[in-house]
Write a protein that holds these residues in place. Structure first.
Motif, PDB file in Angstrom:
ATOM      1  N   GLU A  36     -23.911 -33.189  29.426  1.00 12.53           N
ATOM      2  CA  GLU A  36     -23.121 -32.771  28.114  1.00 12.53           C
ATOM      3  C   GLU A  36     -22.260 -31.614  29.136  1.00 12.53           C
ATOM      4  N   LYS A  64     -19.466 -35.577  24.325  1.00 11.23           N
ATOM      5  CA  LYS A  64     -21.240 -36.037  23.526  1.00 11.23           C
ATOM      6  C   LYS A  64     -21.746 -37.435  24.269  1.00 11.23           C
ATOM      7  N   ALA A  65     -23.234 -37.283  24.438  1.00  9.18           N
ATOM      8  CA  ALA A  65     -23.157 -38.899  25.130  1.00  9.18           C
ATOM      9  C   ALA A  65     -23.739 -39.811  24.173  1.00  9.18           C
TER      10      ALA A  65
END
Length: 294
Positions: free
Chosen positions: A79, A153-154
């Motif tokens: 990230e 944000k993954a």
């Protein structure tokens, strides 16, 4: 009128970038606001010359040595790298490398997979890498781009990755493709860093470099379609698992299948033979080719 233009712009932004782009296309789009160009290289190469507006990363920012094999870094680290490159889930990304050896291409395809795995879908590779750009006598730069970090944000897609337990549970149940050279697949030549020779039981052989020419340009899509549909009997709507020595080679097969050809469910076994072939309890086959039987 303004509303109409805004709607058209929004619709265009939803169109996914093609998975392979030419130097000519990239030159025409290099200043697009929503496009991020990323060079994947080591040492001082980026500072010497790069495509204008390109940012820089290296494979070490995406992988780490866990003592047995190389693995994708943890989510927080990925990230951070994605954010520092100015990328989020809405960004179009083009990856390229100054190709001095085959592994340079594979580093871009590995990051292609890593971005997909972490929720970045609109990703492409530059056909032929920096050499193709230079052959077109296109502009080069030494300027460092000013990048505004994102707050990415993954959104992890667990269907993109396989661990050893998953592979063991799927032996004989789904097609698996080995991206190493065929002599290593057969086990007539040992694979460096892998104790046992041969391949995962039931795995099929397709060396990743069959998909490119000597300049690392992608071969015709129609040919690749035929190879995997007619030759390997794959179904685009069914799962296929890809592996190699340690994650790099197989990432190019992932790119071809998932990106170029549109296969819906391609899983990459990141640890690959560096894990499987260094254990004593994993089923392997040697000295013969195998085909998946439904």
């Amino acid at each position: 009128m303004k509303i109409f233009v805004a709607l058209i712009s929004a619709a265009l932004s939803l169109l996914a970038i093609e998975p392979i782009v030419t130097s000519q296309w990239l030159n025409e789009h290099k200043n697009d606001v929503n496009l991020r160009i990323i060079e994947v290289s080591e040492g001082d190469l980026f500072g010497l010359e790069h495509i204008p507006n390109a940012a820089h990363t290296s494979i070490g920012k995406w992988r780490f040595d866990n003592g047995t094999f190389l693995s994708i870094r943890n989510v927080a680290e990925i990230e951070k790298e994605i954010s520092s490159l100015g990328i989020d889930e809405k960004t179009d990304v083009v990856l390229y490398a100054p190709i001095n050896e085959a592994k340079d291409v594979l580093k871009t395809s590995y990051i292609y997979w890593a971005l997909n795995y972490h929720g970045i879908k609109n990703v492409a590779l530059l056909d032929g890498g920096l050499k193709a750009w230079k052959n077109g006598k296109l502009e080069l730069s030494q300027a460092e781009p000013i990048i505004k970090p994102t707050a990415f944000k993954a959104l992890i897609d667990k269907n993109k990755i396989a661990d050893i337990g998953y592979v063991q549970s799927k032996l004989g149940k789904l097609p698996m493709i080995d991206a190493r050279p065929s002599d290593m697949y057969l086990g007539v030549t040992s694979t460096p860093t892998v104790k046992r020779s041969g391949h995962i039981r039931g795995g099929m052989s397709y060396s990743w470099n069959y998909s490119v020419d000597k300049e690392y340009n992608l071969k015709p899509k129609a040919m690749l379609e035929s190879v995997f549909k007619e030759g390997y009997g794959l179904d685009k709507n069914k799962e296929v698992l890809v592996y190699c020595t340690g994650g790099l080679e197989t990432s190019f097969n992932y790119f071809v299948l998932s990106g170029v050809l549109g296969y819906k469910n391609v899983r990459l076994y990141d640890a690959s033979m560096k894990e499987w072939g260094n254990r004593e309890d994993t089923p392997m086959t040697q000295y013969r080719y195998e085909m998946f039987k439904k």
